[in-house]
Design a protein around this motif. Structure first.
Motif, PDB file in Angstrom:
ATOM      1  N   GLN A 124      -0.311   6.146  -6.657  1.00  0.00           N
ATOM      2  CA  GLN A 124      -1.695   7.119  -6.869  1.00  0.00           C
ATOM      3  C   GLN A 124      -1.633   8.467  -6.816  1.00  0.00           C
ATOM      4  O   GLN A 124      -2.131   9.329  -7.542  1.00  0.00           O
ATOM      5  CB  GLN A 124      -2.903   6.453  -6.107  1.00  0.00           C
ATOM      6  CG  GLN A 124      -4.233   7.182  -5.924  1.00  0.00           C
ATOM      7  CD  GLN A 124      -5.020   7.365  -7.176  1.00  0.00           C
ATOM      8  OE1 GLN A 124      -4.645   6.292  -7.944  1.00  0.00           O
ATOM      9  NE2 GLN A 124      -5.921   8.391  -7.453  1.00  0.00           N
ATOM     10  N   THR A 125      -0.814   8.923  -5.601  1.00  0.00           N
ATOM     11  CA  THR A 125      -0.896  10.199  -5.427  1.00  0.00           C
ATOM     12  C   THR A 125       0.148  11.025  -6.183  1.00  0.00           C
ATOM     13  O   THR A 125      -0.002  12.151  -6.799  1.00  0.00           O
ATOM     14  CB  THR A 125      -0.719  10.550  -3.746  1.00  0.00           C
ATOM     15  OG1 THR A 125       0.489  10.050  -3.532  1.00  0.00           O
ATOM     16  CG2 THR A 125      -1.811  10.239  -3.041  1.00  0.00           C
TER      17      THR A 125
ATOM     18  N   SER B  22      -5.868   0.978   4.441  1.00  0.00           N
ATOM     19  CA  SER B  22      -4.756   1.750   4.156  1.00  0.00           C
ATOM     20  C   SER B  22      -4.725   2.329   2.839  1.00  0.00           C
ATOM     21  O   SER B  22      -4.168   3.467   2.624  1.00  0.00           O
ATOM     22  CB  SER B  22      -3.556   1.126   4.430  1.00  0.00           C
ATOM     23  OG  SER B  22      -3.512   0.628   6.027  1.00  0.00           O
ATOM     24  N   ALA B  23      -5.203   1.594   1.872  1.00  0.00           N
ATOM     25  CA  ALA B  23      -5.373   1.860   0.301  1.00  0.00           C
ATOM     26  C   ALA B  23      -5.982   3.452   0.313  1.00  0.00           C
ATOM     27  O   ALA B  23      -6.914   3.748   0.676  1.00  0.00           O
ATOM     28  CB  ALA B  23      -5.789   0.971  -0.579  1.00  0.00           C
ATOM     29  N   HIS B  24      -5.565   4.185  -0.546  1.00  0.00           N
ATOM     30  CA  HIS B  24      -6.062   5.381  -1.040  1.00  0.00           C
ATOM     31  C   HIS B  24      -7.428   5.055  -1.614  1.00  0.00           C
ATOM     32  O   HIS B  24      -7.875   4.210  -2.371  1.00  0.00           O
ATOM     33  CB  HIS B  24      -5.351   5.856  -2.386  1.00  0.00           C
ATOM     34  CG  HIS B  24      -5.603   7.457  -2.747  1.00  0.00           C
ATOM     35  ND1 HIS B  24      -7.000   7.637  -3.320  1.00  0.00           N
ATOM     36  CD2 HIS B  24      -5.100   8.701  -2.580  1.00  0.00           C
ATOM     37  CE1 HIS B  24      -7.157   8.745  -3.669  1.00  0.00           C
ATOM     38  NE2 HIS B  24      -5.943   9.431  -3.138  1.00  0.00           N
TER      39      HIS B  24
ATOM     40  N   ASN C   6      -0.317   3.576  -3.023  1.00  0.00           N
ATOM     41  CA  ASN C   6      -0.647   5.010  -2.490  1.00  0.00           C
ATOM     42  C   ASN C   6       0.360   6.134  -3.286  1.00  0.00           C
ATOM     43  O   ASN C   6       0.012   7.332  -3.780  1.00  0.00           O
ATOM     44  CB  ASN C   6      -0.650   5.376  -1.092  1.00  0.00           C
ATOM     45  CG  ASN C   6      -1.950   4.623  -0.529  1.00  0.00           C
ATOM     46  OD1 ASN C   6      -2.534   4.183  -1.439  1.00  0.00           O
ATOM     47  ND2 ASN C   6      -2.008   4.665   0.803  1.00  0.00           N
ATOM     48  N   ARG C   7       1.604   5.489  -3.267  1.00  0.00           N
ATOM     49  CA  ARG C   7       2.699   6.462  -3.838  1.00  0.00           C
ATOM     50  C   ARG C   7       2.696   6.885  -5.338  1.00  0.00           C
ATOM     51  O   ARG C   7       2.248   7.877  -5.957  1.00  0.00           O
ATOM     52  CB  ARG C   7       4.114   6.254  -3.554  1.00  0.00           C
ATOM     53  CG  ARG C   7       5.263   7.240  -3.692  1.00  0.00           C
ATOM     54  CD  ARG C   7       6.308   6.802  -3.511  1.00  0.00           C
ATOM     55  NE  ARG C   7       7.458   7.807  -3.882  1.00  0.00           N
ATOM     56  CZ  ARG C   7       8.857   7.441  -3.713  1.00  0.00           C
ATOM     57  NH1 ARG C   7       9.198   6.272  -3.050  1.00  0.00           N
ATOM     58  NH2 ARG C   7       9.948   8.439  -3.936  1.00  0.00           N
TER      59      ARG C   7
ATOM     60  N   ILE D 224       0.844  -1.144   0.047  1.00  0.00           N
ATOM     61  CA  ILE D 224      -0.061  -0.172   0.031  1.00  0.00           C
ATOM     62  C   ILE D 224       0.910   1.300   0.117  1.00  0.00           C
ATOM     63  O   ILE D 224       0.545   2.347  -0.703  1.00  0.00           O
ATOM     64  CB  ILE D 224      -0.974  -0.037   1.081  1.00  0.00           C
ATOM     65  CG1 ILE D 224      -1.978  -1.053   0.933  1.00  0.00           C
ATOM     66  CG2 ILE D 224      -1.632   1.398   1.373  1.00  0.00           C
ATOM     67  CD1 ILE D 224      -2.863  -0.778  -0.271  1.00  0.00           C
TER      68      ILE D 224
END
Length: 801
Positions: free
Chosen positions: A341-342, A375-377, A338-339, A334
Motif C-alpha cells: 500500500q505505501t 495493524s492494517a493501513h 502495508n508495504r 499486514i
C-alpha cells in the motif's frame, strides 16, 4: 435493420463501433440490455411509465412528456466523457435522430433542434443555465456515480444529462436509454439518482474453468448498462495468479488482459487485478515484495489502477523465514500488505489496495481479526463473506459486529452467491435474497462471486445491480422477473420457456428451506393427489412436455450466451422429462389395469435416465487442463428422482417381479470413517432415494470404509453400491476398493472389487449370511477426488436392473 436488432433491441448501437475495435460482443454471446419499456412496478406507477433499473433514488413526475424531434444537438465541454457522448450519439441515431455534437463555446450559435446538455458541472459550462431551464438542482451534492436527468420546453426541447462525475454522466445516458425504450419521446419524469453503495460488481474468484475472454467483454457491457462499477479478476485456476504468481504475462495472455482493461474502461467498470500469492509467499521477503510489484507494474502499464491481494484458502502456518521474523500470521500478512500500500499503491497514486484475509468469515472477534484490522493501513479495503463461507442471510447486526471485529471503516462483501464451484453439477438461478436493506449504512458494497458459467450468472448479477444501487427498495422477486425477461427477450413464449427452465434450478443448498423446483413440485404433488383418487392430472404432462421442448423453445432467446452455458442442463432436463412421461404412461396403465402396457412403458424409463446421467459439462482442476464431458448436470433439485422413486413403488406393488424395477436393498444404518462435506450425511446412502447422497470432504485413505449394518443377519445374494453423480459417468467415488461382508463385524469375506465405474454390483452364486457390508479403500483416488455414494444396498435377491 441493425444486426443487433430483431424485433427487440439486444445491444446499443454503440457496439457496432466497439466490435470493430475488438470490444464488441460475439454473435454467440449476445447480452440483452435493460430497455424493454415495460410498465413500471411499485407505488405510484401508471400506464406509460418506463421502468428504470436499478430503481432511482428519486424519480418525479413532470407536467408532460418531451418529444426529442429528429434533429438533436448534443452540447458538451472539451472534457466531457467521450464514452458517454459516443453512447448517447449512437443511441439517438439508432432511434432515428440526426445528431450533431456541439462544443459548449459554440452552443449559442450552432445548436439547433433538440438540445441535450451532457457532462458534469466541471466539464460542461452550459449545465448551470440548462439546469435552471429544466428546473432541477445540479448533481454536485450527489454521491460519486450520481446523475440528474430532466427535460423541458424552451424554444424547443431541452434535455439535461448531468453527472456528478464522468461515470455519472455515462449512467445518465443508460437511464435515458431505458426511458426512451427505442423511441424519441421522453416520459414526463425527471430523475435525480445516486448509488447507496460505492462498490457494486463481481469477483471472478471461483475454482474451475475461468471465464472466456469474450464472456468477460460481454460482462463489462452488461455491468455498464446495469450500473455495476467493479470487476475483480482472480479466477483460482489462472495459474499465473496463484501457483505461478511470480511469472509475468506474455503473448496472447497479455494482449487479452490489455483488451479487457480497455473494454472495462469503455463501460466505466473498474478493472481490479487480484494476485493470490499466499500458498508459497514469504511475507517478509524483499524478493517476493519485488515480484508482487513487478507483476502489478505490468498490469499498471495496461491501464489498471486498482490492485488486490487475495489471502483466502491458503496455509495458516508461517514458513521458517517468516516464523523467525513475525509472531503471527496476521502480523506477517499486514507487514506485506502495508508495504504494498505505501511503497507501491500510494507511490503511484492508485486506488487503495484491497484484500481478503485468510480468516474471511464469521463476525465474532478473534486474535487474527483484531491484529489484522488494527495493524492494517487505514485505507486498505477488506473483504468478508458473512457469517459463513456461504451466507444465506447477511444482517445489519452481523455486519456491525464484523466491522468492529476487523477494526475497519472499509469492509465490503465477497458474496459467495451464486458461485457453484463446490457443486459444479448445479446451476443456481434463484433470486438474490436475505441481504438486509440497511447494509449500505455500514458497508462499502458487494462483489458477487458468480458461477463458472458466466452468462448463467447474469440473473443474479442483475439482482446485485438493483440491490447495491438502492437497497431499501430492492424487491428480489421483481428484480428476478425483470432479469429473466431481459435475457429471454420480448417474445412471450420464450419468456415462459425460460421460466420453465429456471424453475428447475431454484434450490440454493446453503439456505434452509430453499425451494426445490417449486412449479414442478406443485404439479407433481397435484398429480399424486389426483392419482390417489384414481384420476389423472394433465398439468404435470404439460410441464414435462414443455421441458422436453426447451432445447428448441429457448434457442431464439436474446442471450445466446445464456443458452449455450445452460445447454447441458437443458438437454439433461429433457431426458428426465421423457423418463417421467414414460412413467406417467406406466401409471395410467396401472390405473386402468393394462399391466402389459405398464410394463412396456416402464421399460422405456431406463434409457432416458441413463441419457440424463451422461457427463456433458466440461471441467478444469488444479492442473489447469480443460477437459470436456466431466460432470453430470443436475436438474430439478431431486424432484425428478423423487417422482421416479414413488412411481417404481406403485409398479412394485402391482408387478413386484417386473424387470424394470430398480434394485432395492434391505433396511439398514450407515457409518463411515470419511469426513462429511456439509450436510451430505452418510445416512443418505440407505434412504432408498437416488436423489440424495453422501459426500466426503476429503479424498479417501487406504482402509477408510463406508459400511452398512442391517437389523440382523440375512442370506445376502446381491450388493449394489451406486457412486458418483450417476450410474453412467465416473467421478467422485472409491476408485480402488473391495466389497466385504461380515456376520459379526469382525471377520470379513471379500465378495467384489471396484473397477473404476460408478456402480459396483455383485450377484452371488451362493448366499452369504451377513449383517454388515462395507466398501474398504485399498488405494488412492486419482487427482485427490472425494467420494460420493448415492445408495449402498444389500439384498436377499439378485438385482434385476
Amino acid at each position: 435493420m441493425n444486426r443487433y436488432t430483431a424485433g427487440h433491441q439486444l445491444l446499443p448501437a454503440s457496439f457496432t463501433r466497439r466490435a470493430a475495435l475488438g470490444l464488441g460482443l460475439a454473435a454467440g454471446g449476445a447480452i440483452a440490455l435493460p430497455m424493454s419499456g415495460a410498465l413500471a412496478a411499485g407505488e405510484g406507477s401508471r400506464p406509460g411509465d418506463r421502468v428504470v433499473r436499478p430503481q432511482p433514488s428519486a424519480l418525479e413526475r413532470t407536467e408532460r412528456e418531451v418529444a426529442l424531434g429528429r434533429t438533436v444537438s448534443v452540447i458538451v465541454g472539451e472534457d466531457t466523457d467521450e464514452v458517454a457522448l459516443q453512447d448517447l450519439t449512437e443511441l439517438l441515431e439508432a432511434n432515428g435522430c440526426t445528431v450533431a455534437t456541439v462544443l459548449a463555446d459554440d452552443a449559442g450559435t450552432t445548436a439547433s433542434g433538440t438540445r441535450i446538455h451532457l457532462g458534469s458541472p466541471e466539464d460542461n459550462p452550459t449545465l448551470p443555465a440548462a439546469l435552471e431551464v429544466v428546473g432541477v438542482p445540479g448533481p454536485e451534492d450527489l454521491a460519486a456515480d450520481g446523475y440528474v436527468l430532466a427535460a423541458a420546453k424552451d424554444k424547443g426541447a431541452v434535455v439535461v444529462l448531468a453527472g456528478h462525475d464522468a461515470r455519472g454522466t455515462y449512467y445518465a445516458v443508460q437511464t435515458l436509454r431505458q426511458l426512451l425504450a427505442g423511441g424519441t419521446r421522453l416520459p414526463a419524469v425527471q430523475v435525480r439518482d445516486e448509488p447507496l453503495m460505492e462498490i457494486r460488481g463481481a469477483i471472478e474468484g471461483f475454482y474451475g474453468i475461468p471465464w472466456s475472454h469474450q464472456s468477460r467483454l460481454d460482462h463489462f457491457a452488461f455491468y455498464g448498462a446495469h450500473k455495476l462499477n467493479t470487476y475483480i479478476y482472480t479466477p483460482k485456476d489462472d495459474l499465473l495468479l496463484r501457483s505461478k504468481w511470480r511469472e509475468l504475462y506474455a503473448g496472447e495472455d497479455l494482449d487479452q488482459l490489455a483488451e479487457l482493461v480497455e473494454a472495462a474502461n469503455a463501460h466505466h467498470v473498474d478493472f481490479t487485478f487480484a494476485l493470490s500469492p499466499g500458498n508459497d509467499i514469504t511475507y517478509g521477503s524483499d524478493e517476493d515484495f519485488e515480484a508482487t510489484v513487478t507483476k502489478f507494474e505490468q498490469l499498471r502499464e495496461l491501464g489498471v489502477s486498482s490492485f488486490y491481494i487475495a489471502l483466502d484458502d491458503i496455509p495458516t502456518e508461517l514458513g521458517e523465514d517468516d516464523a523467525a521474523q513475525f509472531s503471527s500470521l496476521a502480523e506477517a500478512q499486514i507487514h506485506y500488505l502495508n508495504r504494498v500500500q505505501t511503497d507501491y499503491v500510494e507511490a503511484h497514486d492508485l486506488a487503495p489496495l484491497q484484500t481478503v484475509p485468510t480468516h474471511y468469515s464469521g463476525s465474532d472477534p478473534s486474535d487474527y481479526k483484531t491484529e489484522f484490522g488494527t495493524s492494517a493501513h487505514p485505507e486498505i479495503r477488506i473483504q468478508w463473506t458473512g457469517e459463513g463461507v456461504f451466507s444465506p442471510s447477511i444482517t445489519e447486526e452481523s455486519v456491525v459486529t464484523a466491522v468492529a471485529s476487523y477494526h475497519t471503516e472499509h469492509l465490503y462483501i465477497w458474496d459467495n452467491f451464486p458461485v457453484n464451484d463446490g457443486r459444479r453439477d448445479r446451476l443456481f438461478l434463484n433470486p438474490l435474497e436475505g441481504r438486509a436493506p440497511t447494509l449500505h449504512e455500514h458497508l462499502a458494497g458487494f462483489t458477487a462471486n458468480p458461477m463458472i458459467e458466466p452468462y448463467a450468472s447474469l440473473i443474479s448479477l442483475a439482482n446485485y445491480a438493483d440491490y447495491c444501487w438502492n437497497p431499501p427498495v430492492y424487491d428480489a422477486e421483481d428484480s428476478w422477473e425483470a432479469a429473466v425477461d431481459e435475457l429471454a427477450g420480448s417474445a412471450p413464449e420464450v419468456r415462459e420457456a425460460l421460466r420453465v427452465f429456471t424453475d428447475l434450478h431454484q434450490n440454493w443448498p446453503y439456505r434452509e428451506g430453499s425451494p426445490s423446483a417449486p412449479a414442478l413440485t406443485a404439479d407433481v404433488e397435484s398429480f399424486w393427489a389426483a392419482y390417489d383418487e384414481g384420476e389423472d392430472d394433465s398439468a404435470l404432462v404439460a410441464r414435462l412436455e414443455a421441458i422436453v421442448d426447451l432445447e428448441s423453445s429457448l434457442a431464439p432467446m436474446a442471450s445466446a450466451g445464456f443458452y449455450e452455458d445452460t445447454l447441458p442442463w437443458i438437454v439433461a432436463g429433457g431426458h428426465w422429462a421423457r423418463a417421467l412421461l414414460a412413467q406417467h404412461e406406466m401409471l395410467l396403465a396401472l390405473l386402468e389395469d393394462r399391466l402389459e402396457d405398464a410394463s412396456d412403458a416402464a421399460a422405456e424409463v431406463a434409457q432416458h435416465v441413463a441419457a440424463a446421467g451422461e457427463a456433458t459439462v466440461p471441467d478444469q482442476r488444479e492442473d489447469g487442463v480443460y477437459k470436456e464431458d466431466q460432470i453430470v448436470p443436475s436438474v430439478g433439485d431431486g424432484v425428478f428422482e423423487g417422482f421416479l422413486a414413488r412411481a417404481w413403488e406403485e409398479l412394485r406393488e402391482v408387478l413386484p417381479e417386473d424387470p424394470s424395477l430398480p434394485f432395492r436393498g434391505l433396511p439398514g444404518t450407515a457409518t463411515t470413517t470419511l469426513d462429511t462435506y456439509q450436510d451430505y450425511a452418510v445416512e443418505r446412502i440407505v434412504d432408498g432415494d437416488l436423489a440424495t447422497m453422501f459426500w466426503s470432504s476429503r479424498a479417501p485413505k487406504v482402509d477408510d470404509v463406508v459400511q452398512v449394518e442391517l437389523d440382523g443377519s440375512h442370506p445376502i445374494r446381491a450388493v449394489k453400491v451406486q457412486m458418483a453423480g450417476s450410474d453412467t459417468t465416473a467421478g467422485d467415488q472409491i476408485h480402488e476398493g473391495v466389497l466385504e461382508l461380515s456376520a459379526d463385524g469382525e471377520s470379513w469375506e471379500e465378495v467384489g472389487a471396484t473397477d473404476g465405474t460408478p456402480v459396483l454390483e455383485v450377484a452371488l452364486d451362493e448366499p452369504v449370511d451377513a449383517r454388515f457390508g462395507r466398501l474398504r479403500v485399498t488405494g488412492k483416488n486419482p487427482s485427490g477426488q472425494w467420494v460420493q455414494i448415492r445408495e449402498f444396498g444389500l439384498a436377499e435377491t439378485a438385482p434385476s436392473s
